[in-house]
Design a protein around this motif. Structure first.
Motif, PDB file in Angstrom:
ATOM      1  N   SER A 115       0.824  -1.213   0.000  1.00 32.05           N
ATOM      2  CA  SER A 115       0.000   0.000   0.000  1.00 32.05           C
ATOM      3  C   SER A 115       0.856   1.260   0.000  1.00 32.05           C
ATOM      4  N   THR A 116       2.016   1.212   0.663  1.00 31.96           N
ATOM      5  CA  THR A 116       2.888   2.383   0.669  1.00 31.96           C
ATOM      6  C   THR A 116       3.399   2.697  -0.736  1.00 31.96           C
ATOM      7  N   GLN A 117       3.630   1.654  -1.538  1.00 25.90           N
ATOM      8  CA  GLN A 117       4.063   1.864  -2.921  1.00 25.90           C
ATOM      9  C   GLN A 117       2.892   2.337  -3.780  1.00 25.90           C
ATOM     10  N   MET A 118       1.707   1.787  -3.545  1.00 24.47           N
ATOM     11  CA  MET A 118       0.523   2.223  -4.284  1.00 24.47           C
ATOM     12  C   MET A 118       0.250   3.706  -4.075  1.00 24.47           C
ATOM     13  N   SER A 119       0.635   4.212  -2.899  1.00 25.72           N
ATOM     14  CA  SER A 119       0.373   5.612  -2.590  1.00 25.72           C
ATOM     15  C   SER A 119       1.215   6.562  -3.427  1.00 25.72           C
ATOM     16  N   ARG A 120       2.138   6.023  -4.216  1.00 34.69           N
ATOM     17  CA  ARG A 120       2.970   6.857  -5.078  1.00 34.69           C
ATOM     18  C   ARG A 120       2.608   6.687  -6.550  1.00 34.69           C
ATOM     19  N   VAL A 121       1.487   6.026  -6.813  1.00 33.93           N
ATOM     20  CA  VAL A 121       1.005   5.863  -8.182  1.00 33.93           C
ATOM     21  C   VAL A 121      -0.156   6.832  -8.410  1.00 33.93           C
ATOM     22  N   LEU A 163      -8.213   5.272  -5.312  1.00 32.93           N
ATOM     23  CA  LEU A 163      -7.635   4.546  -4.184  1.00 32.93           C
ATOM     24  C   LEU A 163      -7.679   5.432  -2.941  1.00 32.93           C
ATOM     25  N   VAL A 164      -8.118   4.881  -1.825  1.00 30.15           N
ATOM     26  CA  VAL A 164      -8.155   5.620  -0.556  1.00 30.15           C
ATOM     27  C   VAL A 164      -7.210   4.935   0.427  1.00 30.15           C
ATOM     28  N   PHE A 165      -6.482   5.740   1.188  1.00 33.92           N
ATOM     29  CA  PHE A 165      -5.433   5.235   2.074  1.00 33.92           C
ATOM     30  C   PHE A 165      -5.695   5.637   3.516  1.00 33.92           C
ATOM     31  N   ARG A 176      -5.666   8.714  -4.120  1.00 35.76           N
ATOM     32  CA  ARG A 176      -4.938   8.842  -5.382  1.00 35.76           C
ATOM     33  C   ARG A 176      -5.856   8.474  -6.539  1.00 35.76           C
ATOM     34  N   ARG A 177      -5.672   9.189  -7.636  1.00 35.55           N
ATOM     35  CA  ARG A 177      -6.367   8.859  -8.879  1.00 35.55           C
ATOM     36  C   ARG A 177      -5.325   8.425  -9.900  1.00 35.55           C
ATOM     37  N   LEU A 188       7.403   6.228  -8.289  1.00 28.62           N
ATOM     38  CA  LEU A 188       8.130   5.028  -7.879  1.00 28.62           C
ATOM     39  C   LEU A 188       9.613   5.209  -8.157  1.00 28.62           C
ATOM     40  N   ASP A 189      10.424   4.594  -7.321  1.00 26.27           N
ATOM     41  CA  ASP A 189      11.858   4.707  -7.569  1.00 26.27           C
ATOM     42  C   ASP A 189      12.310   3.655  -8.585  1.00 26.27           C
ATOM     43  N   ASP A 190      13.579   3.705  -8.932  1.00 30.72           N
ATOM     44  CA  ASP A 190      14.128   2.841  -9.981  1.00 30.72           C
ATOM     45  C   ASP A 190      13.923   1.364  -9.676  1.00 30.72           C
ATOM     46  N   SER A 191      14.194   0.967  -8.440  1.00 34.63           N
ATOM     47  CA  SER A 191      14.088  -0.451  -8.080  1.00 34.63           C
ATOM     48  C   SER A 191      12.641  -0.932  -8.129  1.00 34.63           C
TER      49      SER A 191
END
Length: 214
Positions: A114-120, A134-136, A184-185, A192-195
């Motif tokens: 979810s923490t990664q989804m929050s950056r999409v 998406l709601v966090f 997030r929409r 997201l970072d490179d990795s």
């Protein structure tokens, strides 16, 4: 004779521009370009280029599938919570529930956490929520530690916690209102970072090599 586009329904408009760089090209789009056809760039650049090209092929069909997205989320109601599981047959945790719905109905591959989804996608105000956003929530004294899918009427669907199952809850309830951590929409952007991008690109390639697993 020219054809006029019908007005978008509320639950359809939110995904019209959905082309973010972290989804898989599903089996029905067999003619999507291979990553190997991209210019010889870094894994980060090649992944971004690949998803951008594939998204151009899917953008016209996304609005038609948004209703299916919500319907699929509703169809999973009652599935038990299970940590780190990926399929309804075995159970779903908060982030895997969201990832499953988007992958199954739209062919989009979201990050696993979810923490990664929050950056999409882009951040949106609570007053601007539309079905499919998406709601966090901060449920573990950690920002963006839980995620769900907004379905309209101030409600969201999610897999809440151990001992519970997928259900619809009210954003206005005391518990969730206090823990609301943003929304997030999915609009074609990400931080997201490179990795993380490399990890998603590897998942896409693995799935493409095994189309029967879709």
């Amino acid at each position: 004779m020219s054809l006029k586009k019908a007005p978008l329904q509320p639950h359809s408009s939110i995904l019209m521009s959905l082309g973010f760089a972290v989804f898989l090209a599903c089996a029905g789009f067999a003619h999507a370009e291979e990553v190997s056809d991209a210019p010889k760039e870094s894994m980060f650049q090649a992944g971004k280029s690949y998803f951008s090209r594939a998204s151009d092929r899917l953008v016209d069909s996304i609005s038609e599938k948004s209703e299916s997205l919500i319907n699929q989320a509703m169809a999973v109601i009652g599935v038990r919570y299970r940590w780190n599981a990926e399929l309804p047959q075995s159970g779903l945790d908060g982030s895997s529930f969201v990832a499953y719905v988007f992958k199954d109905k739209l062919g989009f591959l979201l990050p696993n956490k979810s923490t990664q989804m929050s950056r999409v996608g882009k951040p949106i105000n609570r007053d601007d929520l539309q079905p499919g956003d998406l709601v966090f929530f901060n449920t573990m004294r950690l920002t963006f530690s839980h995620v769900g899918i907004y379905v309209g009427d101030n409600k969201f669907i999610h897999s809440p916690s151990k001992g519970a199952s997928v259900r619809v809850d009210d954003l206005g309830s005391v518990y969730w209102d206090r823990r609301f951590d943003g929304a997030r929409r999915l609009d074609g952007s990400d931080s997201l970072d490179d990795s993380e991008r490399r990890e998603l690109l590897n998942q896409v390639n693995n799935i493409k090599r095994k189309p029967q697993s879709l």
